[in-house]
Design an enzyme around this catalytic site. Structure first.
Site, PDB file in Angstrom:
ATOM      1  N   ARG A 139     -35.022  60.671  43.191  1.00 57.39           N
ATOM      2  CA  ARG A 139     -34.700  62.065  42.921  1.00 57.39           C
ATOM      3  C   ARG A 139     -34.599  62.813  44.251  1.00 57.39           C
ATOM      4  O   ARG A 139     -35.195  62.399  45.251  1.00 57.39           O
ATOM      5  CB  ARG A 139     -35.781  62.723  42.051  1.00 57.39           C
ATOM      6  CG  ARG A 139     -36.031  62.039  40.719  1.00 57.39           C
ATOM      7  CD  ARG A 139     -37.212  62.699  40.010  1.00 57.39           C
ATOM      8  NE  ARG A 139     -37.484  62.124  38.691  1.00 57.39           N
ATOM      9  CZ  ARG A 139     -38.291  61.106  38.458  1.00 57.39           C
ATOM     10  NH1 ARG A 139     -38.931  60.519  39.474  1.00 57.39           N
ATOM     11  NH2 ARG A 139     -38.486  60.657  37.225  1.00 57.39           N
ATOM     12  N   LYS A 161     -45.107  63.727  39.653  1.00 48.62           N
ATOM     13  CA  LYS A 161     -45.343  63.917  38.221  1.00 48.62           C
ATOM     14  C   LYS A 161     -46.572  63.139  37.744  1.00 48.62           C
ATOM     15  O   LYS A 161     -46.598  62.594  36.641  1.00 48.62           O
ATOM     16  CB  LYS A 161     -44.103  63.503  37.414  1.00 48.62           C
ATOM     17  CG  LYS A 161     -42.869  64.347  37.714  1.00 48.62           C
ATOM     18  CD  LYS A 161     -41.719  64.029  36.783  1.00 48.62           C
ATOM     19  CE  LYS A 161     -40.549  64.964  37.042  1.00 48.62           C
ATOM     20  NZ  LYS A 161     -39.415  64.737  36.117  1.00 48.62           N
ATOM     21  N   HIS A 226     -28.294  64.708  41.811  1.00 48.80           N
ATOM     22  CA  HIS A 226     -28.711  63.918  40.655  1.00 48.80           C
ATOM     23  C   HIS A 226     -27.600  62.976  40.182  1.00 48.80           C
ATOM     24  O   HIS A 226     -27.885  61.940  39.564  1.00 48.80           O
ATOM     25  CB  HIS A 226     -29.150  64.829  39.508  1.00 48.80           C
ATOM     26  CG  HIS A 226     -30.106  64.182  38.558  1.00 48.80           C
ATOM     27  ND1 HIS A 226     -31.405  63.847  38.898  1.00 48.80           N
ATOM     28  CD2 HIS A 226     -29.955  63.770  37.276  1.00 48.80           C
ATOM     29  CE1 HIS A 226     -32.011  63.288  37.872  1.00 48.80           C
ATOM     30  NE2 HIS A 226     -31.151  63.220  36.874  1.00 48.80           N
ATOM     31  N   ARG A 229     -28.006  59.626  41.637  1.00 46.28           N
ATOM     32  CA  ARG A 229     -29.017  58.868  40.881  1.00 46.28           C
ATOM     33  C   ARG A 229     -28.386  58.247  39.633  1.00 46.28           C
ATOM     34  O   ARG A 229     -28.680  57.107  39.278  1.00 46.28           O
ATOM     35  CB  ARG A 229     -30.157  59.818  40.515  1.00 46.28           C
ATOM     36  CG  ARG A 229     -31.349  59.209  39.777  1.00 46.28           C
ATOM     37  CD  ARG A 229     -32.493  60.209  39.810  1.00 46.28           C
ATOM     38  NE  ARG A 229     -33.435  60.092  38.710  1.00 46.28           N
ATOM     39  CZ  ARG A 229     -34.507  59.309  38.700  1.00 46.28           C
ATOM     40  NH1 ARG A 229     -34.764  58.531  39.727  1.00 46.28           N
ATOM     41  NH2 ARG A 229     -35.328  59.296  37.657  1.00 46.28           N
ATOM     42  N   HIS A 252     -39.107  56.423  34.844  1.00 46.51           N
ATOM     43  CA  HIS A 252     -39.089  57.034  33.514  1.00 46.51           C
ATOM     44  C   HIS A 252     -40.219  56.480  32.646  1.00 46.51           C
ATOM     45  O   HIS A 252     -40.445  55.277  32.619  1.00 46.51           O
ATOM     46  CB  HIS A 252     -37.754  56.747  32.812  1.00 46.51           C
ATOM     47  CG  HIS A 252     -36.593  57.458  33.420  1.00 46.51           C
ATOM     48  ND1 HIS A 252     -35.285  57.048  33.257  1.00 46.51           N
ATOM     49  CD2 HIS A 252     -36.538  58.561  34.206  1.00 46.51           C
ATOM     50  CE1 HIS A 252     -34.481  57.874  33.895  1.00 46.51           C
ATOM     51  NE2 HIS A 252     -35.213  58.791  34.482  1.00 46.51           N
ATOM     52  N   TYR A 261     -28.858  58.020  31.103  1.00 48.72           N
ATOM     53  CA  TYR A 261     -28.192  57.711  32.366  1.00 48.72           C
ATOM     54  C   TYR A 261     -27.072  56.689  32.188  1.00 48.72           C
ATOM     55  O   TYR A 261     -26.225  56.534  33.060  1.00 48.72           O
ATOM     56  CB  TYR A 261     -29.200  57.154  33.378  1.00 48.72           C
ATOM     57  CG  TYR A 261     -30.086  58.196  34.018  1.00 48.72           C
ATOM     58  CD1 TYR A 261     -30.002  58.476  35.374  1.00 48.72           C
ATOM     59  CD2 TYR A 261     -31.021  58.898  33.268  1.00 48.72           C
ATOM     60  CE1 TYR A 261     -30.822  59.423  35.966  1.00 48.72           C
ATOM     61  CE2 TYR A 261     -31.847  59.850  33.849  1.00 48.72           C
ATOM     62  CZ  TYR A 261     -31.738  60.105  35.191  1.00 48.72           C
ATOM     63  OH  TYR A 261     -32.545  61.059  35.781  1.00 48.72           O
TER      64      TYR A 261
END
Length: 280
Positions: A139, A161, A226, A229, A252, A261
């Site tokens: 990211r 995160k 993004h 990615r 994820h 994606y």
């Protein structure tokens, strides 16, 4: 019962997001969305009826349903933080997408043109930054973990995160990053820095990438960090056909997130339908 959003409530919410170790971009977005609700309320209390009206007004103003839901997610997080959960409203029901819009799909040829254009303009840092994101699937908020030490090890340890994951760096990319670091007299730490030695901001990276569009002949709607990615994800999956492994690489928690994606474009979907041969 209704509650009015005060500046002190926003400060409490920001502190909670920091304790949860939310990414900087997430924190900024959540505060921005709750701030938008606060301005719209203009002193009126937060109630379920008022929140439902705000949701409807966003749709009337032309916001996409996915955008409205993302704004509601921010507001719901705020309501949980304040203990005002009885004010929550339902998310919009959105049918699962079957394909991505072609106008937002960055192809490998367009990616190559962006790199060539950056190099032709002497913007080595930007070209190498785009290669790093696209070759690893990180990211834009994770660029800070690409350090000289990580390059030396051939892997970056990313903490974001509330999760830790290891990203392997391709050998060719490591050699290019080391060469760039030597030229910039970078002895340790982060590699992608401004001239004053501070980390590149998300906004600056966006702006620099958008600046390549006209010369590269690529639509602006396709050019943002993004999407690099996304290009990594589709290319990786085409190579290994292992969605669980891809989910781990991308960081994820749910394969459902990874599936987004891998959506094909509308054109590809139409060609697949045509190949069925069900029209005489």
């Amino acid at each position: 019962m209704g509650y009015c959003i005060a500046a002190s409530d926003m400060a409490v919410f920001a502190a909670q997001l920091r304790r949860e170790e939310r990414a900087k971009g997430t924190l900024e977005k959540y505060l921005r969305d709750v701030g938008a609700l606060r301005r719209w309320l203009a002193g009126r209390p937060v109630t379920q009826d008022n929140l439902a009206e705000w949701k409807a007004r966003l749709l009337e103003a032309g916001y996409a349903p996915t955008t409205v839901n993302s704004m509601l997610a921010a507001v719901h997080a705020f309501l949980r933080c304040m203990g005002w959960t009885e004010c929550r409203v339902k998310f919009l029901k959105i049918q699962r997408r079957l394909f991505r819009e072609h106008r937002r799909e960055l192809t490998r040829a367009e990616y190559a043109r962006l790199l060539d254009t950056a190099r032709q303009q002497g913007r080595e840092r930007l070209a190498l930054l785009m290669e790093t994101i696209c070759a690893t699937g990180i990211r834009v908020s994770e660029v800070q973990y690409i350090t000289l030490e990580a390059v030396g090890l051939g892997r970056a340890e990313i903490a974001l995160k509330g999760k830790l994951r290891t990203i392997l760096l391709p050998g060719k990319l490591c050699r290019k990053l080391q060469k760039y670091a030597r030229k910039q007299n970078i002895a340790s730490g982060e590699i992608f820095l401004t001239r004053s030695g501070t980390p590149l901001s998300r906004r600056q990276i966006w702006g620099e990438m958008k600046g390549l569009c006209a010369l590269a002949g690529v639509e602006k709607s396709k050019v943002f960090p993004h999407n690099l990615r996304h290009l990594f994800a589709t290319t990786f999956y085409q190579s290994c056909k292992d969605i669980a492994r891809l989910a781990d690489v991308l960081g994820h928690s749910s394969i459902e997130t990874t599936r987004v994606y891998l959506l094909t474009t509308g054109r590809e979907h139409r060609r697949a339908l045509d190949r069925l041969g069900l029209v005489s």
